[in-house]
Write an enzyme that holds these catalytic residues in place. Structure first.
Site, PDB file in Angstrom:
ATOM      1  CG  HIS A  90      -1.964   1.044   1.186  1.00  0.00           C
ATOM      2  ND1 HIS A  90      -1.700   2.355   1.456  1.00  0.00           N
ATOM      3  CD2 HIS A  90      -3.278   0.980   0.864  1.00  0.00           C
ATOM      4  CE1 HIS A  90      -2.819   3.064   1.315  1.00  0.00           C
ATOM      5  NE2 HIS A  90      -3.784   2.250   0.947  1.00  0.00           N
ATOM      6  CD  GLU A  92      -2.567   5.128   3.736  1.00  0.00           C
ATOM      7  OE1 GLU A  92      -2.869   4.202   4.501  1.00  0.00           O
ATOM      8  OE2 GLU A  92      -3.417   5.849   3.169  1.00  0.00           O
ATOM      9  N   GLY A 165      -8.068   9.092   0.248  1.00  0.00           N
ATOM     10  CA  GLY A 165      -8.503   9.900   1.389  1.00  0.00           C
ATOM     11  C   GLY A 165      -8.673  11.374   1.088  1.00  0.00           C
TER      12      GLY A 165
HETATM   13  P1  PGA Z   1      -9.865   5.822   0.748  1.00  0.00           P
HETATM   14  O1  PGA Z   1      -8.597   4.830   0.884  1.00  0.00           O
HETATM   15  O2  PGA Z   1     -11.014   4.984   0.208  1.00  0.00           O
HETATM   16  O3  PGA Z   1     -10.116   6.312   2.140  1.00  0.00           O
HETATM   17  O4  PGA Z   1      -9.484   6.902  -0.203  1.00  0.00           O
HETATM   18  C1  PGA Z   1      -8.354   3.830  -0.072  1.00  0.00           C
HETATM   19  C2  PGA Z   1      -7.130   3.036   0.315  1.00  0.00           C
HETATM   20  O5  PGA Z   1      -6.110   3.617   0.690  1.00  0.00           O
HETATM   21  O6  PGA Z   1      -7.156   1.789   0.240  1.00  0.00           O
END
Ligand code: PGA
Length: 244
Positions: A90, A92, A165
């Protein structure tokens, strides 16, 4: 035919109180026409498992099966806790933990060895998109993050970093361009298995935009962050996918 998949990524959200969300989802969709997956924080995996038809996944795993890695969780541990899937690479984790394509591929191999289905994420930054680099970035991430031994069960999630997000969503043409490209790349490399791999779109998917995104070719479902935390938000997304 690829079976569609509505996947939720709870990220670092949720305590024991949220186990009820899994139970309520299972009750609201007792025999869905699509697969439903929730990836809660690791602390909740064991408690969330066992609520069929909702499958449970991890959000990361270590590339090793066991050993001296304080704070990490291995793929066999996730499987032991009842997970069937694991999100890997991911953005992140790529950003916060410096994960490279090579590391993501090693984790995917570990996941497959533990019979977990990897959900390998890729996606470009806003700068990369504005510089016209999107397909180069996605191509390199797919080449580097998916191990050679992958079979048709592996899942790929396209998540533009700038859409996560933020409430910003690519145009349907932009989603189609990337998903068609990913399909070509995967079929070139894996043949029939590349055609079986499910391709999820992720990034600000909500009940209000799900249906139009699911109508795009080569979109086999979604990886949903914020809108997967509540039944009232995620349930309509499951329903939209069933109708697509
Ligand atoms: P989001 O996140 O739907 O809050 O934009 C998606 C994700 O990072 O999997």
């Amino acid at each position: 035919m690829r079976r569609k998949l509505a996947a939720g990524n709870w990220k670092m959200n949720g305590t024991k109180a949220n186990i009820a969300v899994i139970r309520d989802l299972a009750q609201a969709h007792p025999s869905p026409m699509v697969d439903v997956l929730i990836c809660p924080p690791a602390t909740l995996v064991a408690a969330c498992a066992g609520h069929a038809p909702v499958a449970i996944g991890g959000q990361d795993c270590h590339a090793a099966a066991k050993g001296a890695h304080t704070g990490d969780i291995s793929a066999p541990m996730l499987a032991d806790a009842g997970a069937t899937h694991v999100i890997l690479g991911h953005s992140e984790r790529r950003v916060d933990h410096g994960e490279t394509d090579e590391l993501v591929a090693a984790k995917a191999e570990a996941a497959m060895a533990a019979r977990l289905v990897p959900v390998v994420c890729c996606g470009e930054s806003l700068d990369e998109r504005e510089e016209g680099m999107t397909l180069d970035v996605i191509g390199a991430q797919l080449a580097g993050s998916i191990p050679n031994g992958a079979d048709g069960s592996l899942i790929v999630a396209y998540e533009p970093i700038w859409a996560i997000g933020t409430g910003k969503v690519p145009t349907l043409e932009q989603i189609a361009e990337v998903h068609d490209f990913m399909r070509r790349v995967l079929v070139d490399r894996f043949g029939a298995a590349g055609d079986e791999m499910r391709l999820l779109y992720g990034g600000s998917v909500k009940s209000g935009n799900a249906a139009e995104i699911f109508a795009v070719g080569n979109v086999d479902g979604a990886l949903v962050g914020g809108a997967s935390l509540q039944v009232a938000d995620f349930s309509p997304i499951i329903t939209a996918l069933e109708a697509s």
